[in-house]
Write a protein that holds these residues in place. Structure first.
Motif, PDB file in Angstrom:
ATOM      1  N   GLN A   1      24.700 -21.541 -26.645  1.00 44.57           N
ATOM      2  CA  GLN A   1      25.450 -20.369 -27.096  1.00 44.57           C
ATOM      3  C   GLN A   1      24.842 -19.112 -26.484  1.00 44.57           C
ATOM      4  O   GLN A   1      23.621 -18.947 -26.461  1.00 44.57           O
ATOM      5  CB  GLN A   1      25.428 -20.261 -28.626  1.00 44.57           C
ATOM      6  N   THR A   2      25.683 -18.227 -25.983  1.00 47.42           N
ATOM      7  CA  THR A   2      25.242 -16.906 -25.517  1.00 47.42           C
ATOM      8  C   THR A   2      26.178 -15.882 -26.152  1.00 47.42           C
ATOM      9  O   THR A   2      27.393 -15.914 -25.906  1.00 47.42           O
ATOM     10  CB  THR A   2      25.306 -16.801 -23.978  1.00 47.42           C
TER      11      THR A   2
ATOM     12  N   HIS B   1      28.819 -14.484 -28.275  1.00 44.81           N
ATOM     13  CA  HIS B   1      29.899 -15.150 -29.014  1.00 44.81           C
ATOM     14  C   HIS B   1      30.338 -16.463 -28.362  1.00 44.81           C
ATOM     15  O   HIS B   1      31.120 -17.218 -28.934  1.00 44.81           O
ATOM     16  CB  HIS B   1      31.110 -14.204 -29.089  1.00 44.81           C
ATOM     17  N   LEU B   2      29.842 -16.735 -27.156  1.00 46.80           N
ATOM     18  CA  LEU B   2      30.366 -17.852 -26.366  1.00 46.80           C
ATOM     19  C   LEU B   2      29.607 -19.143 -26.641  1.00 46.80           C
ATOM     20  O   LEU B   2      28.381 -19.184 -26.533  1.00 46.80           O
ATOM     21  CB  LEU B   2      30.228 -17.457 -24.885  1.00 46.80           C
ATOM     22  N   LYS B   3      30.374 -20.204 -26.981  1.00 42.28           N
ATOM     23  CA  LYS B   3      29.735 -21.493 -27.279  1.00 42.28           C
ATOM     24  C   LYS B   3      30.083 -22.508 -26.193  1.00 42.28           C
ATOM     25  O   LYS B   3      31.193 -22.496 -25.660  1.00 42.28           O
ATOM     26  CB  LYS B   3      30.207 -22.010 -28.649  1.00 42.28           C
ATOM     27  N   ASN B   4      29.135 -23.396 -25.931  1.00 44.57           N
ATOM     28  CA  ASN B   4      29.238 -24.284 -24.772  1.00 44.57           C
ATOM     29  C   ASN B   4      29.426 -25.721 -25.239  1.00 44.57           C
ATOM     30  O   ASN B   4      28.634 -26.222 -26.032  1.00 44.57           O
ATOM     31  CB  ASN B   4      27.922 -24.161 -23.981  1.00 44.57           C
ATOM     32  N   SER B   5      30.448 -26.403 -24.725  1.00 42.38           N
ATOM     33  CA  SER B   5      30.643 -27.795 -25.143  1.00 42.38           C
ATOM     34  C   SER B   5      30.113 -28.788 -24.105  1.00 42.38           C
ATOM     35  O   SER B   5      30.337 -29.987 -24.247  1.00 42.38           O
ATOM     36  CB  SER B   5      32.132 -28.063 -25.387  1.00 42.38           C
TER      37      SER B   5
ATOM     38  N   TRP C   1      29.302 -19.715 -16.495  1.00 44.96           N
ATOM     39  CA  TRP C   1      28.991 -19.290 -17.863  1.00 44.96           C
ATOM     40  C   TRP C   1      29.094 -17.771 -18.002  1.00 44.96           C
ATOM     41  O   TRP C   1      29.739 -17.244 -18.906  1.00 44.96           O
ATOM     42  CB  TRP C   1      27.595 -19.793 -18.214  1.00 44.96           C
TER      43      TRP C   1
ATOM     44  N   ASN D   1      36.283 -18.914 -28.838  1.00 39.01           N
ATOM     45  CA  ASN D   1      35.267 -18.706 -27.800  1.00 39.01           C
ATOM     46  C   ASN D   1      34.406 -19.921 -27.532  1.00 39.01           C
ATOM     47  O   ASN D   1      33.242 -19.817 -27.174  1.00 39.01           O
ATOM     48  CB  ASN D   1      34.377 -17.496 -28.138  1.00 39.01           C
ATOM     49  N   LEU D   2      35.010 -21.096 -27.730  1.00 42.39           N
ATOM     50  CA  LEU D   2      34.323 -22.325 -27.346  1.00 42.39           C
ATOM     51  C   LEU D   2      34.759 -22.690 -25.927  1.00 42.39           C
ATOM     52  O   LEU D   2      35.961 -22.821 -25.644  1.00 42.39           O
ATOM     53  CB  LEU D   2      34.697 -23.467 -28.298  1.00 42.39           C
TER      54      LEU D   2
END
Ligand code: ATP
Ligand code: PAU
Length: 268
Positions: free
Chosen positions: A85-86, A88-92, A104, A139-140
């Motif tokens: 996560q950075t 608000h952005l979440k990483n799947s 990213w 924001n995922l």
């Protein structure tokens, strides 16, 4: 305080800066890999001596080292990586740090362009490679595609075959559906592959989220693909019952993302 922001890609390195966290200038330095040493002289022309640099590098260790060497000794450089996560952005991604740091930061940069954050969004980058990345309304980062960029497709056909020429790509019209010569066949093939992949992802996001994503497009090789992309998107919009599909060109989402990151850190 002057801070450098660096986007080091596989073809070019782009550098801009912030003064006291604000972008006070549109100054943008763009360098081919062979000219990275020019960064040194450019730094000497800046209104202040840079005291810090942050950036993303997807061009390997040698380029990272050349950039470091070209910066003033007073300017420590921090390369950022993708994270789970950075802001608000979440990483799947299964292994978040495996995701290209440029992808990213580019997705982070979208937040200042999205007029409808309640809708999903896609970032299409026509660089050395083409990447097609999607984020949902929460924001995922949902995942994305990597495939050879326009120039790589052209070069690989020429290098990998006996008969195919290196074609001229400087055309930005819709290429024919039924080409009648080799040059047109290659051009149409490349454009169809690039544009078709984007429409496929647009539909995948719609199917998964039940919302039509806004498409953001960037990168030096985008111009040749855009006419065909517009045509395909108009077709699919009609089929799916939408008046239009929003497509917006943006110049430097990665640098935008770095700026957002730097400001958030500053305010922390
Ligand atoms: N007019 C053009 N037609 C086709 N391709 C082009 C054109 N201008 C630039 N390109 C291609 O665009 C790519 C560079 O785009 P960009 O500057 O966005 O790349 P980059 O930031 O170095 O990419 P990356 O970050 O993937 O390395 C190169 O493959 C280049 O050959
Ligand atoms: C895909 C590129 C080359 C695009 O610049 C870069 O983001 C990269 O090297 N990525 C690492 C692999 C990944 O993103 O899954």
């Amino acid at each position: 305080m002057l801070m450098l922001l660096i986007d080091s890609g596989n073809t070019r390195v782009k550098v801009t800066y912030l003064i006291n966290q604000f972008r006070q200038t549109e100054d943008l330095l763009v360098l081919e890999h062979d000219h990275i040493d020019k960064l040194h002289d450019w730094c000497n022309t800046l209104p202040e001596v840079p005291v810090r640099a942050i950036g993303v590098n997807v061009a390997g260790e040698v380029i990272a080292h050349k950039i470091q060497q070209a910066l003033p000794a007073s300017c420590p450089l921090q390369w950022l990586a993708a994270q789970a996560q950075t802001l608000h952005l979440k990483n799947s991604y299964q292994h978040p740090e495996q995701l290209g740091a440029d992808r990213w930061m580019g997705l982070l940069g979208l937040s200042e362009h999205r007029q409808h954050p309640e809708l999903p969004a896609m970032l299409v980058s026509f660089g050395t490679a083409t990447t097609v990345d999607s984020i949902d309304a929460d924001n995922l980062f949902m995942g994305g595609l990597i495939f050879p960029g326009v120039m790589l497709m052209r070069a690989s056909l020429h290098k990998g075959t006996a008969n195919l020429p290196a074609i001229d790509l400087r055309k930005s019209e819709v290429p024919p559906a039924f080409p009648h010569n080799t040059e047109q066949a290659i051009l149409s093939g490349i454009i169809a592959a690039q544009a078709g992949a984007i429409v496929r992802q647009w539909k995948a996001v719609l199917d998964k989220t039940a919302q039509p994503p806004t498409i953001f497009v960037t990168g030096g090789a985008r111009h040749g693909v855009l006419p065909e992309l517009h045509r395909l998107l108009n077709d699919i919009a009609q089929v799916k019952g939408f008046d239009t599909i929003t497509l917006q060109e943006i110049e430097s989402p990665v640098l935008d993302g770095l700026r957002i990151y730097a400001r958030a850190e500053w305010n922390h």
